[in-house]
Design an enzyme around this catalytic site. Structure first.
Site: not given
Ligand code: NAP
Length: 455
Positions: A228, A262
């Site tokens: 997601e 999102c």
């Molecule tokens: P993010 O940086 O990707 O973080 C999300 C999770 O992934 C965190 O637990 C993060 O850990 C982990 N993570 C980050 N890089 C990683 C990697 N290379 N390998 C494994 N795990 C990794 O996302 P965010 O900026 O916090 O969240 C916002 C994004 O999420 C936006 O793009 C939003 O649209 C999307 N989102 C989508 C939905 C949906 O249902 N489609 C819902 C909510 C949010 P750390 O915190 O330790 O980096």
């Protein structure tokens, strides 16, 4: 990124957590694996009882759980307690329906009996974001645990206390030890966990880079993933719509969760016949939102979750304005401590600007004027994302075209996009794949086993 609670209203560091060591992580995986061997044999009735108890805890502790969410990531206290209640709803929904969703399904063939049996998979790793720190996790927990899987959570590093509180709720609800555990680890430790053969699948909600990384690691060992990812949802308004209602819902749809959702509406695509009326009402509604302390009842928009996110939003708006975008209201951060940004409306957005091309994760709306439905659909689809979408029209044939032609996992007519435990949630294109929630959601992480018994 350190595993820590930093209050986004002040950027004061409140608490840090030492990450679990590799030995601690190994022991938690071992514990989860042992728990699965017994848990898979529990009945739906037992799981249901524990899940109902989890719902009761969420309901009775919504105020303190809400304060925790607000402290760690800045959503308004009002929306945080509502989030706890929504989690309880998902728990109850799956407690009541999982047995029917996963009941054996007869399929008549030339066999004496042939049917589909839905069986649990094992340990599922959930990598989750901070923006809905409880809801994102419970929409994984409720179906997965009801299906007989066990869960390991790697939550975002800025919400460790939420992650630990969720583990505590599941334990206090009566689920057996080890059925759901939180791993306090950074993203660099995810690969080690995911490649462990005892981990059978992974679900990730977050950014594209995180999704690509987890999916490729899982792909190397042929493990199922559900992604997601981001969105840049269109909000389309046609001449037959109730423009006043659309404009007031639009401000809410853009600023939900301080603009960090999102499925927040991000691109407002308005027919030229109603553009001026919509633009003036919407700009006025955005400008009237109260920005401030998220703990206060009167606040509509709190701070962004981290200083980095604020920096990124400032960059995106400044670069878009430098390329020619016009600011109708807002357009800058709020002076003073914390990660506050003014609700903003941008118009005349150039195609090559970040506001056109990128996901904007904050209270900034992009306005576009179109001459007809063809242009509206073309513009709505001119994005790498395909998560949610909504269109406002009373015209039946226009409604049919939006349903058929919008490239999105969800289309809402005359309403903003919201998630609902009863309906599938997920996207197409670069917004990811797979579906959470609803009947299809619980079937993502099960072995759909074909059974054939000769006559
Ligand atoms: P993010 O940086 O990707 O973080 C999300 C999770 O992934 C965190 O637990 C993060 O850990 C982990 N993570 C980050 N890089 C990683 C990697 N290379 N390998 C494994 N795990 C990794 O996302 P965010 O900026 O916090 O969240 C916002 C994004 O999420 C936006 O793009 C939003 O649209 C999307 N989102 C989508 C939905 C949906 O249902 N489609 C819902 C909510 C949010 P750390 O915190 O330790 O980096």
């Amino acid at each position: 990124m350190p595993i820590a609670t930093i209050d986004p209203s002040t950027n004061v560091l409140l608490k840090t957590f030492a990450p679990h060591s590799p030995a601690e992580v190994a022991s938690k995986i071992e514990h989860a694996d042992a728990a699965f061997r017994a848990y898979r044999n529990t009945s739906f009735a037992e799981r249901s009882r524990w899940m109902m108890r989890a719902a009761e805890i969420l309901e009775s502790e919504k105020a303190e759980l809400g304060r925790l969410m607000t402290t760690e990531m800045g959503k308004t206290l009002r929306s945080a307690s509502e989030e706890a209640l929504k989690c309880a709803w998902a728990c109850r929904y799956y407690a009541e329906h999982a047995a029917a969703f996963l009941a054996d399904a007869d399929v008549p063939t030339s066999a004496g009996k042939s049917f589909i049996s839905y069986q649990s998979l094992g340990i599922v790793l959930a990598v989750m974001p901070w923006n809905f720190p409880f809801w994102q996790v419970f929409r994984f927990i409720a179906p997965s645990l009801m299906a007989g899987n066990v869960g390991l959570l790697k939550h975002a590093s800025n919400v460790p206390q939420c992650a630990l509180a969720i583990e505590s709720i599941v334990r206090r609800a009566g689920f057996p030890e080890g059925v759901f555990q939180t791993l306090l680890i950074g993203s660099d430790a995810v690969e080690g966990v995911l490649t462990d053969p005892r981990i059978k699948a992974a679900t990730l909600t977050g950014s594209e880079p995180a999704g690509m990384s987890v999916a490729s690691i899982a792909g190397r060992s042929i493990k199922k993933t559900l992604l997601e990812l981001g969105g840049s949802d269109p909000f389309i308004v046609m001449p037959s719509a109730d423009v006043a209602e659309a404009a007031s819902v639009a401000a809410k749809a853009r600023c939900v969760n301080n603009g960090q959702s999102c499925v927040a509406a991000k691109r407002f695509i308005i027919h030229e016949e109603v553009y001026e009326r919509f633009a003036s009402r919407f700009t006025q509604a955005m400008g009237a939102l109260v920005v401030g302390d998220p703990m206060q009842e009167r606040t509509d928009v709190g701070p962004l979750a981290t200083a980095d996110l604020l920096g990124e939003l400032v960059r995106q708006v400044e670069a878009s304005v430098a390329l020619g975008a016009k600011v109708l209201t807002g357009g800058k951060r709020v002076n003073g401590p914390g990660n506050f940004y003014m609700p903003t409306v941008l118009a005349d957005i150039p195609k090559n600007s970040p506001a056109y091309r990128e996901e904007i994760f904050g209270p900034v709306a992009m306005l576009f004027k179109v001459k007809d439905i063809d242009e509206a659909i073309r513009l709505a689809n001119d994005t790498p994302f395909g998560l949610g979408s909504c269109a406002w029209t009373r015209d039946g044939s226009e409604q049919q075209r939006f349903i058929a032609e919008l490239e999105a996992g969800m289309v809402f007519l005359n309403s903003m996009v919201v998630s609902d435990p009863r309906l599938p949630f997920g996207g197409v294109k670069r917004s990811g794949y797979g579906r959470e929630l609803g009947e299809v959601g619980i079937r993502e992480f099960v072995n759909i086993k074909t059974v054939w018994i000769k006559a």
